[in-house]
Design a protein around this motif. Structure first.
Motif, short mmCIF file in Angstrom:
data_model
loop_
_atom_site.label_atom_id
_atom_site.label_comp_id
_atom_site.label_asym_id
_atom_site.label_seq_id
_atom_site.Cartn_x
_atom_site.Cartn_y
_atom_site.Cartn_z
N GLU A 1 0.83 -1.20 0.00
CA GLU A 1 0.00 0.00 0.00
C GLU A 1 0.87 1.26 0.00
N TYR A 2 1.95 1.22 0.75
CA TYR A 2 2.86 2.37 0.80
C TYR A 2 3.50 2.62 -0.56
N ALA B 1 0.92 3.99 -3.03
CA ALA B 1 0.61 5.39 -2.75
C ALA B 1 1.77 6.30 -3.15
N ASN C 1 -3.85 13.29 -1.04
CA ASN C 1 -4.43 12.00 -0.69
C ASN C 1 -3.39 10.89 -0.72
N GLU D 1 -1.25 11.16 2.39
CA GLU D 1 -1.97 10.66 3.55
C GLU D 1 -2.03 9.13 3.54
N ASP D 2 -2.22 8.55 2.37
CA ASP D 2 -2.24 7.09 2.26
C ASP D 2 -0.87 6.50 2.60
N LYS E 1 -0.54 6.60 6.43
CA LYS E 1 -1.39 5.58 7.06
C LYS E 1 -0.76 4.20 6.93
#
Length: 227
Positions: free
Chosen positions: A85-86, A89, A114, A117-118, A121
């Motif tokens: 995911e990192y 993003a 966005n 921010e991803d 997270k």
């Protein structure tokens, strides 16, 4: 009279052999009872091979170790997912990380914002998962202190055929941790989820990692104390 004694002798001899079931036979009886309660189609159940090995109270035979190892594997999966995911993003962030775009375009600005921010997270979630995994490693060391290598039961490998919930034929391999009488199942491992050889290797590497982590933490503590 001799004939009478012979009949009685043959009868008790037969009872003796019936009562002296092999360890594999006892284990299979217990397994069949478990299969009756768990299989979708018990009528399709067909035992193929059952082998018995010793079960010791060590890092491979401790059911609590298995519990922590399975949690560690879950953390491994989560860490990989958060890492992906990192990376995903960051790819988006890099595309829109150009002042010529995000200064003059709300669309570009929001895309960059966005994505950032991803990234944060995913990074935070990964850090939490790594910390939880580290706690599991600490727990493995605590468990190791109580391991005596004492024989407390049997590790039973069982191969069988059955039909799945959808009715398809399936070949299965299970590993059971059983008590000394092969009457009670402490743990069941489906080798499709975790092959026994892979499990042993994972436990070995986990303990190596645990002691390495412990050594690093001790070095850090010593460094703080003597600085």
């Amino acid at each position: 009279m001799k004939t009478k004694y012979f009949i009685f002798g043959a009868f008790f001899t037969a009872l003796f052999f019936i009562g002296c079931k092999s360890r594999e036979e006892k284990a299979l009886e217990t397994i069949i009872d478990a299969m009756f309660k768990t299989l979708y189609d018990f009528e399709s159940y067909e035992p193929i091979e059952t082998t018995v090995d010793s079960l010791q109270y060590d890092m491979y035979g401790d059911t609590l170790v298995h519990s922590f190892v399975m949690r560690m594997k879950l953390m491994d999966t989560l860490i990989d997912d958060y890492e992906k995911e990192y990376r995903d993003a960051k790819k988006i962030f890099d595309i829109w990380d150009d002042p010529r775009m995000y200064y003059y375009s709300d669309f570009a600005y929001n895309k960059r914002k966005n994505a950032y921010e991803d990234m944060q997270k995913a990074l935070l979630a990964k850090t939490v998962a790594e910390n939880v995994r580290g706690l599991y490693l600490d727990s493995l060391i605590i468990l190791k202190q109580n391991h005596s290598s004492e024989l407390y039961g049997w590790r039973v490998h069982h191969r069988f055929r059955c039909k799945t919930k959808g009715g398809s034929p399936d070949l299965c391999d299970y590993v059971y941790f059983m008590d000394s009488k092969c009457e009670k199942i402490y743990l069941t491992i489906d080798e499709k989820d975790f092959n026994w050889g892979d499990y042993v290797d994972y436990v070995r590497r986990a303990y190596e990692e645990a002691y390495e982590q412990q050594s690093k933490e001790q070095i850090e503590v010593d460094s703080i104390m003597f600085d």
